[in-house]
Design a protein around this motif. Structure first.
Motif, PDB file in Angstrom:
ATOM      1  N   ALA A 146     -17.737  -0.170  17.059  1.00 48.27           N
ATOM      2  CA  ALA A 146     -16.975  -0.259  15.817  1.00 48.27           C
ATOM      3  C   ALA A 146     -17.146   1.024  15.012  1.00 48.27           C
ATOM      4  CB  ALA A 146     -17.433  -1.467  15.006  1.00 48.27           C
ATOM      5  N   GLY A 147     -16.134   1.351  14.204  1.00 48.14           N
ATOM      6  CA  GLY A 147     -16.212   2.551  13.387  1.00 48.14           C
ATOM      7  C   GLY A 147     -15.258   2.464  12.212  1.00 48.14           C
ATOM      8  N   THR A 148     -15.110   3.552  11.478  1.00 51.66           N
ATOM      9  CA  THR A 148     -14.181   3.597  10.341  1.00 51.66           C
ATOM     10  C   THR A 148     -13.306   4.828  10.444  1.00 51.66           C
ATOM     11  OG1 THR A 148     -15.758   4.792   8.928  1.00 51.66           O
ATOM     12  CG2 THR A 148     -15.777   2.370   8.827  1.00 51.66           C
ATOM     13  N   TYR A 149     -12.140   4.745   9.812  1.00 53.28           N
ATOM     14  CA  TYR A 149     -11.161   5.837   9.821  1.00 53.28           C
ATOM     15  C   TYR A 149     -10.574   5.950   8.418  1.00 53.28           C
ATOM     16  CZ  TYR A 149      -6.901   8.443  11.131  1.00 53.28           C
ATOM     17  OH  TYR A 149      -5.887   9.363  11.233  1.00 53.28           O
ATOM     18  N   SER A 150     -10.611   7.132   7.844  1.00 54.46           N
ATOM     19  CA  SER A 150     -10.086   7.346   6.496  1.00 54.46           C
ATOM     20  C   SER A 150      -8.802   8.165   6.540  1.00 54.46           C
ATOM     21  CB  SER A 150     -11.117   8.073   5.625  1.00 54.46           C
ATOM     22  OG  SER A 150     -12.270   7.269   5.431  1.00 54.46           O
ATOM     23  N   THR A 151      -7.845   7.779   5.719  1.00 62.29           N
ATOM     24  CA  THR A 151      -6.578   8.498   5.646  1.00 62.29           C
ATOM     25  C   THR A 151      -5.964   8.226   4.283  1.00 62.29           C
ATOM     26  OG1 THR A 151      -4.471   8.911   6.785  1.00 62.29           O
ATOM     27  CG2 THR A 151      -5.193   6.611   6.639  1.00 62.29           C
TER      28      THR A 151
ATOM     29  N   ASP B  64     -12.512  -2.840  19.994  1.00 61.11           N
ATOM     30  CA  ASP B  64     -11.317  -2.930  20.839  1.00 61.11           C
ATOM     31  C   ASP B  64     -10.135  -2.165  20.239  1.00 61.11           C
ATOM     32  OD1 ASP B  64     -10.611  -4.523  18.712  1.00 61.11           O
ATOM     33  OD2 ASP B  64     -10.279  -6.346  19.889  1.00 61.11           O
ATOM     34  N   GLY B  65     -10.355  -1.421  19.148  1.00 58.75           N
ATOM     35  CA  GLY B  65      -9.312  -0.597  18.551  1.00 58.75           C
ATOM     36  C   GLY B  65      -8.497  -1.271  17.472  1.00 58.75           C
ATOM     37  N   ARG B  66      -8.752  -2.554  17.190  1.00 58.80           N
ATOM     38  CA  ARG B  66      -8.004  -3.267  16.164  1.00 58.80           C
ATOM     39  C   ARG B  66      -8.564  -2.946  14.775  1.00 58.80           C
ATOM     40  NH1 ARG B  66      -8.899  -8.045  15.602  1.00 58.80           N
ATOM     41  NH2 ARG B  66     -10.795  -8.176  16.874  1.00 58.80           N
ATOM     42  N   VAL B  67      -7.652  -2.924  13.791  1.00 58.36           N
ATOM     43  CA  VAL B  67      -8.077  -2.771  12.398  1.00 58.36           C
ATOM     44  C   VAL B  67      -8.502  -4.134  11.877  1.00 58.36           C
ATOM     45  CG1 VAL B  67      -7.336  -2.187  10.058  1.00 58.36           C
ATOM     46  CG2 VAL B  67      -6.561  -0.813  11.999  1.00 58.36           C
ATOM     47  N   THR B  68      -9.729  -4.229  11.384  1.00 56.65           N
ATOM     48  CA  THR B  68     -10.248  -5.507  10.897  1.00 56.65           C
ATOM     49  C   THR B  68     -10.241  -5.611   9.378  1.00 56.65           C
ATOM     50  OG1 THR B  68     -12.505  -4.635  11.023  1.00 56.65           O
ATOM     51  CG2 THR B  68     -11.668  -5.845  12.948  1.00 56.65           C
TER      52      THR B  68
ATOM     53  N   GLU C 128      -1.448  -3.950   9.593  1.00 55.60           N
ATOM     54  CA  GLU C 128      -0.481  -4.570  10.503  1.00 55.60           C
ATOM     55  C   GLU C 128      -0.125  -3.669  11.687  1.00 55.60           C
ATOM     56  OE1 GLU C 128       4.225  -6.003  10.378  1.00 55.60           O
ATOM     57  OE2 GLU C 128       3.240  -5.230   8.584  1.00 55.60           O
ATOM     58  N   ARG C 129       0.024  -2.350  11.431  1.00 51.39           N
ATOM     59  CA  ARG C 129       0.603  -1.464  12.439  1.00 51.39           C
ATOM     60  C   ARG C 129      -0.358  -0.485  13.093  1.00 51.39           C
ATOM     61  NH1 ARG C 129       5.531  -0.042   8.356  1.00 51.39           N
ATOM     62  NH2 ARG C 129       6.716  -1.996   8.574  1.00 51.39           N
ATOM     63  N   ALA C 130      -1.425  -0.134  12.428  1.00 53.75           N
ATOM     64  CA  ALA C 130      -2.310   0.898  12.968  1.00 53.75           C
ATOM     65  C   ALA C 130      -3.124   0.369  14.147  1.00 53.75           C
ATOM     66  CB  ALA C 130      -3.252   1.404  11.874  1.00 53.75           C
ATOM     67  N   THR C 131      -3.191   1.149  15.202  1.00 51.81           N
ATOM     68  CA  THR C 131      -4.064   0.843  16.341  1.00 51.81           C
ATOM     69  C   THR C 131      -4.799   2.121  16.727  1.00 51.81           C
ATOM     70  OG1 THR C 131      -2.299   1.283  17.941  1.00 51.81           O
ATOM     71  CG2 THR C 131      -2.590  -1.010  17.218  1.00 51.81           C
ATOM     72  N   PHE C 132      -5.954   1.952  17.350  1.00 54.28           N
ATOM     73  CA  PHE C 132      -6.820   3.097  17.611  1.00 54.28           C
ATOM     74  C   PHE C 132      -7.432   3.051  19.002  1.00 54.28           C
ATOM     75  CE2 PHE C 132      -6.696   2.666  13.066  1.00 54.28           C
ATOM     76  CZ  PHE C 132      -6.729   3.962  12.586  1.00 54.28           C
ATOM     77  N   TYR C 133      -7.791   4.229  19.485  1.00 54.90           N
ATOM     78  CA  TYR C 133      -8.802   4.314  20.511  1.00 54.90           C
ATOM     79  C   TYR C 133     -10.123   4.182  19.761  1.00 54.90           C
ATOM     80  CZ  TYR C 133      -5.095   6.004  23.505  1.00 54.90           C
ATOM     81  OH  TYR C 133      -3.934   6.120  24.217  1.00 54.90           O
ATOM     82  N   PRO C 134     -10.987   3.261  20.150  1.00 54.24           N
ATOM     83  CA  PRO C 134     -12.175   2.976  19.337  1.00 54.24           C
ATOM     84  C   PRO C 134     -13.168   4.121  19.302  1.00 54.24           C
ATOM     85  CG  PRO C 134     -12.290   1.834  21.444  1.00 54.24           C
ATOM     86  CD  PRO C 134     -10.907   2.419  21.353  1.00 54.24           C
TER      87      PRO C 134
ATOM     88  N   ALA D 224     -20.910  11.387  20.339  1.00 56.44           N
ATOM     89  CA  ALA D 224     -20.336  10.276  19.584  1.00 56.44           C
ATOM     90  C   ALA D 224     -19.002  10.703  18.985  1.00 56.44           C
ATOM     91  CB  ALA D 224     -21.301   9.824  18.502  1.00 56.44           C
ATOM     92  N   GLN D 225     -18.061   9.772  18.940  1.00 61.67           N
ATOM     93  CA  GLN D 225     -16.716  10.095  18.476  1.00 61.67           C
ATOM     94  C   GLN D 225     -16.208   9.002  17.553  1.00 61.67           C
ATOM     95  OE1 GLN D 225     -15.092  12.778  18.929  1.00 61.67           O
ATOM     96  NE2 GLN D 225     -12.965  12.320  18.488  1.00 61.67           N
ATOM     97  N   ALA D 226     -15.571   9.400  16.450  1.00 58.55           N
ATOM     98  CA  ALA D 226     -14.974   8.450  15.518  1.00 58.55           C
ATOM     99  C   ALA D 226     -13.693   7.867  16.109  1.00 58.55           C
ATOM    100  CB  ALA D 226     -14.663   9.145  14.196  1.00 58.55           C
ATOM    101  N   PRO D 227     -13.185   6.756  15.562  1.00 58.78           N
ATOM    102  CA  PRO D 227     -11.906   6.210  16.037  1.00 58.78           C
ATOM    103  C   PRO D 227     -10.802   7.250  15.934  1.00 58.78           C
ATOM    104  CG  PRO D 227     -12.988   4.662  14.550  1.00 58.78           C
ATOM    105  CD  PRO D 227     -13.734   5.953  14.450  1.00 58.78           C
ATOM    106  N   ARG D 228      -9.859   7.211  16.900  1.00 61.48           N
ATOM    107  CA  ARG D 228      -8.728   8.139  16.884  1.00 61.48           C
ATOM    108  C   ARG D 228      -7.430   7.353  17.034  1.00 61.48           C
ATOM    109  NH1 ARG D 228     -10.066  13.316  20.533  1.00 61.48           N
ATOM    110  NH2 ARG D 228      -8.750  14.316  18.942  1.00 61.48           N
TER     111      ARG D 228
END
Length: 211
Positions: free
Chosen positions: A121-126, A78-82, A105-111, A42-46
């Protein structure tokens, strides 16, 4: 993979040259290769692209407030920030709201992927660190050369700053420490097998009269 953009973002953030900079940007390329290399795990969004371009110096709100906004992004399959949630406030509502607005608005991810390699779906912290020196945003001439040893799994084995001049001088240890926390999409040989690689990143800033 845009290693140069990553190094510029990290170094400018440390030098105070950028009004706003993402913490520990992690550029990633090759969605298919990532999925293949992570099969069974399993892998988190990148991040897809350069996180250092998600919040820019021109996004800095007027007023000179400073601080650090920690956020958690909800990322769809699908990699979009919701959605964006502030997990630690900078102490300034405008900075926090701007951070979330620009990231959404700008961040996109590999899901994220499950243990079968399927997108979920997943979460990403920064975090966004808002800093500005007394004279505002400042650039000065300087150059760096960073050598990065990347393991077959994309982790960083070592980072060595072999050149740091001008505005970057004296910040070698900070840059190396930030680099070692990074991860990258694995490199592959011509048979598709993950392999270690040594990457050399050169960055320079020159300032000349306007034409």
């Amino acid at each position: 993979m845009n290693y140069i953009s990553k190094t510029v973002a990290v170094l400018l953030a440390m030098s105070g040259a950028a009004g706003a900079a993402m913490a520990s940007p992690v550029p990633i390329t090759g969605a298919e290769k990532i999925a293949e290399s992570m099969q069974g795990k399993a892998q988190a969004p990148r991040p897809n692209g350069n996180p250092g371009a998600w919040v820019l110096p021109d996004d800095y709100p007027k007023g000179g407030a400073q601080g650090r906004t920690g956020v958690r992004l909800a990322v769809a399959a699908d990699g979009r920030v919701t959605s964006c949630t502030v997990t630690s406030s900078s102490g300034n509502d405008e900075l926090d709201q701007t951070a979330c607005a620009r990231l959404a608005e700008r961040a996109t991810f590999y899901p994220a992927t499950n243990d079968k390699g399927r997108a979920v779906a997943g979460t990403y912290s920064t975090a966004v660190k808002w800093t500005q020196d007394e004279e505002g945003r400042h650039l000065a001439p300087g150059a760096t050369t960073m050598i990065i040893d990347v393991e077959a799994d994309g982790s960083v084995a070592d980072c060595r700053m072999v050149e740091a001049t001008g505005m970057f001088a004296g910040r070698e240890e900070q840059a190396e420490a930030a680099c070692r926390k990074s991860t990258y999409a694995p490199f592959h040989d011509d048979k598709g097998n993950p392999v270690p690689r040594r990457v050399t990143v050169k960055n320079s800033i020159s300032i000349d009269p306007a034409p």
